[in-house]
Write a protein that holds these residues in place. Structure first.
Motif, PDB file in Angstrom:
ATOM      1  N   LYS A  22     -12.020  -0.540   7.605  1.00 28.66           N
ATOM      2  CA  LYS A  22     -10.893  -1.484   7.582  1.00 28.66           C
ATOM      3  C   LYS A  22     -10.232  -1.488   6.205  1.00 28.66           C
ATOM      4  O   LYS A  22      -9.003  -1.384   6.090  1.00 28.66           O
ATOM      5  N   TYR A  25      -8.391   1.830   5.588  1.00 28.81           N
ATOM      6  CA  TYR A  25      -7.122   1.900   6.320  1.00 28.81           C
ATOM      7  C   TYR A  25      -6.071   0.992   5.684  1.00 28.81           C
ATOM      8  O   TYR A  25      -4.903   1.360   5.616  1.00 28.81           O
ATOM      9  N   GLN A  26      -6.482  -0.179   5.214  1.00 29.35           N
ATOM     10  CA  GLN A  26      -5.534  -1.060   4.523  1.00 29.35           C
ATOM     11  C   GLN A  26      -4.982  -0.365   3.283  1.00 29.35           C
ATOM     12  O   GLN A  26      -3.785  -0.411   3.007  1.00 29.35           O
ATOM     13  N   TYR A  27      -5.865   0.280   2.545  1.00 31.54           N
ATOM     14  CA  TYR A  27      -5.459   0.997   1.330  1.00 31.54           C
ATOM     15  C   TYR A  27      -4.478   2.112   1.672  1.00 31.54           C
ATOM     16  O   TYR A  27      -3.429   2.246   1.049  1.00 31.54           O
ATOM     17  N   SER A  28      -4.810   2.906   2.690  1.00 30.30           N
ATOM     18  CA  SER A  28      -3.931   4.024   3.048  1.00 30.30           C
ATOM     19  C   SER A  28      -2.586   3.537   3.577  1.00 30.30           C
ATOM     20  O   SER A  28      -1.562   4.192   3.376  1.00 30.30           O
ATOM     21  N   ASP A  29      -2.572   2.375   4.235  1.00 32.77           N
ATOM     22  CA  ASP A  29      -1.310   1.829   4.743  1.00 32.77           C
ATOM     23  C   ASP A  29      -0.376   1.382   3.624  1.00 32.77           C
ATOM     24  O   ASP A  29       0.838   1.365   3.801  1.00 32.77           O
ATOM     25  N   GLN A  30      -0.928   1.020   2.462  1.00 29.27           N
ATOM     26  CA  GLN A  30      -0.085   0.527   1.368  1.00 29.27           C
ATOM     27  C   GLN A  30       0.119   1.545   0.251  1.00 29.27           C
ATOM     28  O   GLN A  30       0.862   1.280  -0.691  1.00 29.27           O
ATOM     29  N   GLU A  32       1.846   4.250  -0.199  1.00 24.97           N
ATOM     30  CA  GLU A  32       3.212   4.660  -0.532  1.00 24.97           C
ATOM     31  C   GLU A  32       3.964   3.595  -1.331  1.00 24.97           C
ATOM     32  O   GLU A  32       4.837   3.919  -2.129  1.00 24.97           O
ATOM     33  N   LYS A  33       3.620   2.348  -1.112  1.00 21.34           N
ATOM     34  CA  LYS A  33       4.309   1.249  -1.784  1.00 21.34           C
ATOM     35  C   LYS A  33       3.680   0.905  -3.142  1.00 21.34           C
ATOM     36  O   LYS A  33       4.280   0.192  -3.931  1.00 21.34           O
TER      37      LYS A  33
END
Length: 160
Positions: A22, A25-30, A32-33
């Motif tokens: 979890k 995935y949170q890290y990979s989702d952010q 780019e930002k």
């Protein structure tokens, strides 16, 4: 033996891995930002890791949470090749997934006796390198644990 029993229970339950997944995935989702280099505030937060050695172990869940909450924002956002400070930033989805799998395998590479799969993959990579670099068949490759050992081996080989 109690600790080993608890470890095998954690392996069966998988909740610790689900928590890590979890957070990953949170890290990979952010990613780019994120700024490539952490803010001064996030760097200061790393001081929260300075604590005395505990006499009782922490829960695995709290360790992961602390790493995620404090460590995550203190990382260099190098995933995907956005950081050019060193030879890093090559993590792509398949390399990350491969590392996860290899971490679970928990192999000690270097000898067929202790990791047949590692030995085989090194043989395959050696053949690919010879082909890619158009090296003679008599060439051999040596795979090392990291850049420090690579530099050491390079210096030792250069003596000859």
């Amino acid at each position: 033996m109690k600790q080993q029993k608890e470890m095998f229970e954690e392996l069966k339950e998988k909740t610790i891995f689900e928590q890590a997944q979890k957070y990953a995935y949170q890290y990979s989702d952010q990613i780019e930002k994120m700024d490539v280099f952490p803010s001064e505030e996030n760097l200061q937060q790393l001081n929260n890791f300075d604590e005395p050695l505990a006499s009782v172990s922490s829960s695995p869940e709290s360790i992961l949470q602390q790493l995620n909450d404090i460590g995550g924002p203190g990382t260099i956002a190098s995933t995907g090749g956005r950081y050019f400070g060193f030879v890093t930033g090559g993590a792509i989805p398949v390399s990350i997934a491969t590392k996860w799998l290899a971490d679970f395998w928990d192999q000690c590479g270097g000898l067929h006796l202790i990791s047949p799969v590692n030995a085989k993959l090194e043989t395959v990579c050696e053949a690919w390198l010879k082909d890619l670099l158009n090296l003679p068949e008599r060439c051999v490759a040596g795979f090392v644990s990291g850049t420090s050992m690579a530099n050491f081996c390079g210096l030792a080989a250069a003596r000859y």
